[in-house]
Scaffold this motif. Sequence first.
Motif, PDB file in Angstrom:
ATOM      1  N   ILE A 153      18.966   4.957  -0.787  1.00  0.00           N
ATOM      2  CA  ILE A 153      18.315   4.648   0.477  1.00  0.00           C
ATOM      3  C   ILE A 153      18.035   3.156   0.543  1.00  0.00           C
ATOM      4  CG2 ILE A 153      16.356   5.134   2.004  1.00  0.00           C
ATOM      5  CD1 ILE A 153      15.891   7.687   0.297  1.00  0.00           C
ATOM      6  N   SER A 154      18.383   2.534   1.652  1.00  0.00           N
ATOM      7  CA  SER A 154      18.095   1.128   1.886  1.00  0.00           C
ATOM      8  C   SER A 154      16.996   1.033   2.939  1.00  0.00           C
ATOM      9  CB  SER A 154      19.346   0.397   2.378  1.00  0.00           C
ATOM     10  OG  SER A 154      19.055  -0.947   2.666  1.00  0.00           O
ATOM     11  N   ALA A 155      15.991   0.171   2.693  1.00  0.00           N
ATOM     12  CA  ALA A 155      14.868   0.038   3.617  1.00  0.00           C
ATOM     13  C   ALA A 155      14.422  -1.410   3.705  1.00  0.00           C
ATOM     14  CB  ALA A 155      13.701   0.918   3.154  1.00  0.00           C
ATOM     15  N   ARG A 156      13.657  -1.713   4.756  1.00  0.00           N
ATOM     16  CA  ARG A 156      13.068  -3.048   4.882  1.00  0.00           C
ATOM     17  C   ARG A 156      11.757  -3.137   4.113  1.00  0.00           C
ATOM     18  NH1 ARG A 156      12.590  -3.469  11.141  1.00  0.00           N
ATOM     19  NH2 ARG A 156      11.771  -5.573  10.692  1.00  0.00           N
ATOM     20  N   LEU A 157      11.033  -2.023   4.043  1.00  0.00           N
ATOM     21  CA  LEU A 157       9.746  -1.984   3.353  1.00  0.00           C
ATOM     22  C   LEU A 157       9.654  -0.687   2.554  1.00  0.00           C
ATOM     23  CD1 LEU A 157       6.784  -2.932   2.828  1.00  0.00           C
ATOM     24  CD2 LEU A 157       6.156  -1.714   4.934  1.00  0.00           C
ATOM     25  N   LEU A 158       9.272  -0.801   1.289  1.00  0.00           N
ATOM     26  CA  LEU A 158       9.042   0.351   0.425  1.00  0.00           C
ATOM     27  C   LEU A 158       7.542   0.510   0.218  1.00  0.00           C
ATOM     28  CD1 LEU A 158       9.875   2.546  -1.690  1.00  0.00           C
ATOM     29  CD2 LEU A 158      10.021   0.684  -3.366  1.00  0.00           C
ATOM     30  N   VAL A 159       7.038   1.736   0.350  1.00  0.00           N
ATOM     31  CA  VAL A 159       5.615   2.004   0.149  1.00  0.00           C
ATOM     32  C   VAL A 159       5.465   3.088  -0.906  1.00  0.00           C
ATOM     33  CG1 VAL A 159       3.440   2.704   1.199  1.00  0.00           C
ATOM     34  CG2 VAL A 159       5.112   1.402   2.543  1.00  0.00           C
ATOM     35  N   PHE A 276      -1.342  -4.960  -5.334  1.00  0.00           N
ATOM     36  CA  PHE A 276      -1.064  -3.896  -4.367  1.00  0.00           C
ATOM     37  C   PHE A 276       0.230  -4.153  -3.613  1.00  0.00           C
ATOM     38  CE2 PHE A 276      -5.925  -3.158  -3.796  1.00  0.00           C
ATOM     39  CZ  PHE A 276      -5.979  -2.605  -5.065  1.00  0.00           C
ATOM     40  N   ALA A 277       0.931  -5.199  -3.983  1.00  0.00           N
ATOM     41  CA  ALA A 277       2.174  -5.528  -3.282  1.00  0.00           C
ATOM     42  C   ALA A 277       3.135  -6.235  -4.224  1.00  0.00           C
ATOM     43  CB  ALA A 277       1.887  -6.402  -2.062  1.00  0.00           C
ATOM     44  N   ALA A 278       4.407  -6.134  -3.902  1.00  0.00           N
ATOM     45  CA  ALA A 278       5.502  -6.821  -4.590  1.00  0.00           C
ATOM     46  C   ALA A 278       6.507  -7.183  -3.511  1.00  0.00           C
ATOM     47  CB  ALA A 278       6.116  -5.908  -5.653  1.00  0.00           C
ATOM     48  N   PRO A 279       7.555  -7.950  -3.819  1.00  0.00           N
ATOM     49  CA  PRO A 279       8.537  -8.270  -2.782  1.00  0.00           C
ATOM     50  C   PRO A 279       9.040  -7.018  -2.070  1.00  0.00           C
ATOM     51  CG  PRO A 279       8.936  -9.623  -4.699  1.00  0.00           C
ATOM     52  CD  PRO A 279       7.867  -8.655  -5.084  1.00  0.00           C
ATOM     53  N   ARG A 280       8.795  -6.962  -0.764  1.00  0.00           N
ATOM     54  CA  ARG A 280       9.229  -5.870   0.105  1.00  0.00           C
ATOM     55  C   ARG A 280       8.635  -4.514  -0.269  1.00  0.00           C
ATOM     56  NH1 ARG A 280      11.768  -6.959   4.327  1.00  0.00           N
ATOM     57  NH2 ARG A 280      12.438  -9.116   4.457  1.00  0.00           N
ATOM     58  N   ALA A 281       7.478  -4.513  -0.912  1.00  0.00           N
ATOM     59  CA  ALA A 281       6.877  -3.248  -1.321  1.00  0.00           C
ATOM     60  C   ALA A 281       5.358  -3.342  -1.298  1.00  0.00           C
ATOM     61  CB  ALA A 281       7.347  -2.859  -2.718  1.00  0.00           C
ATOM     62  N   ALA A 282       4.707  -2.190  -1.073  1.00  0.00           N
ATOM     63  CA  ALA A 282       3.245  -2.109  -1.077  1.00  0.00           C
ATOM     64  C   ALA A 282       2.821  -0.798  -1.712  1.00  0.00           C
ATOM     65  CB  ALA A 282       2.692  -2.208   0.347  1.00  0.00           C
ATOM     66  N   LEU A 283       1.612  -0.789  -2.268  1.00  0.00           N
ATOM     67  CA  LEU A 283       1.023   0.415  -2.851  1.00  0.00           C
ATOM     68  C   LEU A 283      -0.130   0.876  -1.970  1.00  0.00           C
ATOM     69  CD1 LEU A 283       0.607  -0.731  -6.595  1.00  0.00           C
ATOM     70  CD2 LEU A 283       2.690   0.048  -5.444  1.00  0.00           C
ATOM     71  N   ILE A 284      -0.214   2.186  -1.731  1.00  0.00           N
ATOM     72  CA  ILE A 284      -1.348   2.753  -0.999  1.00  0.00           C
ATOM     73  C   ILE A 284      -1.871   3.966  -1.762  1.00  0.00           C
ATOM     74  CG2 ILE A 284      -0.492   1.958   1.246  1.00  0.00           C
ATOM     75  CD1 ILE A 284       0.327   4.871   1.844  1.00  0.00           C
ATOM     76  N   ILE A 323       8.508  -6.926   8.920  1.00  0.00           N
ATOM     77  CA  ILE A 323       7.462  -5.962   8.559  1.00  0.00           C
ATOM     78  C   ILE A 323       7.131  -5.985   7.066  1.00  0.00           C
ATOM     79  CG2 ILE A 323       8.022  -4.418  10.473  1.00  0.00           C
ATOM     80  CD1 ILE A 323       9.428  -2.594   8.384  1.00  0.00           C
ATOM     81  N   ALA A 324       7.912  -6.726   6.286  1.00  0.00           N
ATOM     82  CA  ALA A 324       7.655  -6.845   4.849  1.00  0.00           C
ATOM     83  C   ALA A 324       7.553  -8.306   4.428  1.00  0.00           C
ATOM     84  CB  ALA A 324       8.735  -6.136   4.045  1.00  0.00           C
ATOM     85  N   ALA A 325       7.138  -9.152   5.352  1.00  0.00           N
ATOM     86  CA  ALA A 325       6.979 -10.572   5.023  1.00  0.00           C
ATOM     87  C   ALA A 325       5.937 -10.738   3.923  1.00  0.00           C
ATOM     88  CB  ALA A 325       6.553 -11.350   6.262  1.00  0.00           C
TER      89      ALA A 325
END
Length: 389
Positions: A153-159, A276-284, A323-325
């Motif tokens: 899967i390719s995405a702009r933002l991974l959560v 809580f974040a990395a390049p193009r990724a966030a943790l919730i 959306i993942a700046a």
Amino acid sequence: MECDVLIVGGGPAGLSLARSLADSSLRVMVVERQPETAIAVPGYDGREIALTHRSIATLKALGAWHLLPPDEISPLNEARVLNGASPFALSFETTGHGGGPLSLMVPNHRIREALYHSVRDQPNLTLLTGSGVSAVKTDARSVRVMLEDGRSISARLLVAADSRFSRVRELLGIDAEVNRLGRSMMVCRVTHEEDHHGVATEWFDHHQTVAMLPLNGRRSSAVLTLPAEAMKRVAALDDAALGDELTRRYQGRLGRMQVDAPAHVYPLATTYARHFAAPRAALIGDAAVGMHPVTAHGFNLGLQSQATLARLVREAAGSGQDIAAASLLRRYEMTHRLASRPLYAATNFLVRLYTDERPGARLARDATLRVGSRLPLARRAITAMLMQR
């Protein structure tokens, strides 16, 4: 496969974020290791969630609140903290805060079920179940996730929303502060002879912690915390013997107790991600902060984290921004760290103080409660935190 936002984890935080993005133009995908039936009809897991007013408002906005069975929503009107054999109790109630309950108790599995049904027919959502994540690769423009079944899967933002022991967090190279406490928590619905009057109690007794969370009628959620080895003996009891054991451990305050639903035991551990974040990724959710259950705020923080991230992502998408700046993810991290770190630190301090059996600590516990009772501003601040209007 391609999407804009890829959420790993179909629990409350992950499904809430998916629903929060329903009115956007973004293509959302949720990946969940369990089969779809497990999240569509989740089994009873013993956990009762004390929802703050903010969380209730969030669930209403997500369209999930009206899907909850009304007879399983119970008011929590007052909270009392007890220490050892002392008759003194520190009480928190809503006088001066607009009245109404401190919070509402709702079974965890009912919230999960309601959130699933709120997203089930969401047009911009794809739900992939039955496979976990095996690899993650990010670059300046996108993130690629490999699933265990071979799909990509390719995405702009991974959560990441995949529990306090998050596999995605690990694959992103984000360390976490992990505290395995050597204790286990048993949660068990019970009926009892006396009326609880909507009062929750947290009793820090010697070598055990017993919480009673009020449910509708003469029922409560009994939460017993013991050293892991001691819990094995209690967990082996049949329902009749367990009812007697809980009655004895709670010293008959609510009369004789009987088990009303199967008991569940969970090893206790707290976690706090270094980022809580990395390049193009966030943790919730728990992937970002795994709280000790003593303050009952872990679920509420999880809902708050997804709401914060969703707001930033919707704003960026609406104005044609990335959306993942990196700047967006830094704002999310800063906001949620300010919301979570003080509560996480205070909760861990409270647990250490009230489970320390040394004589000096026992004296400090009682003194802390008595001093707190003489500080009305502090009590009002804690009550406001518990309610989160």
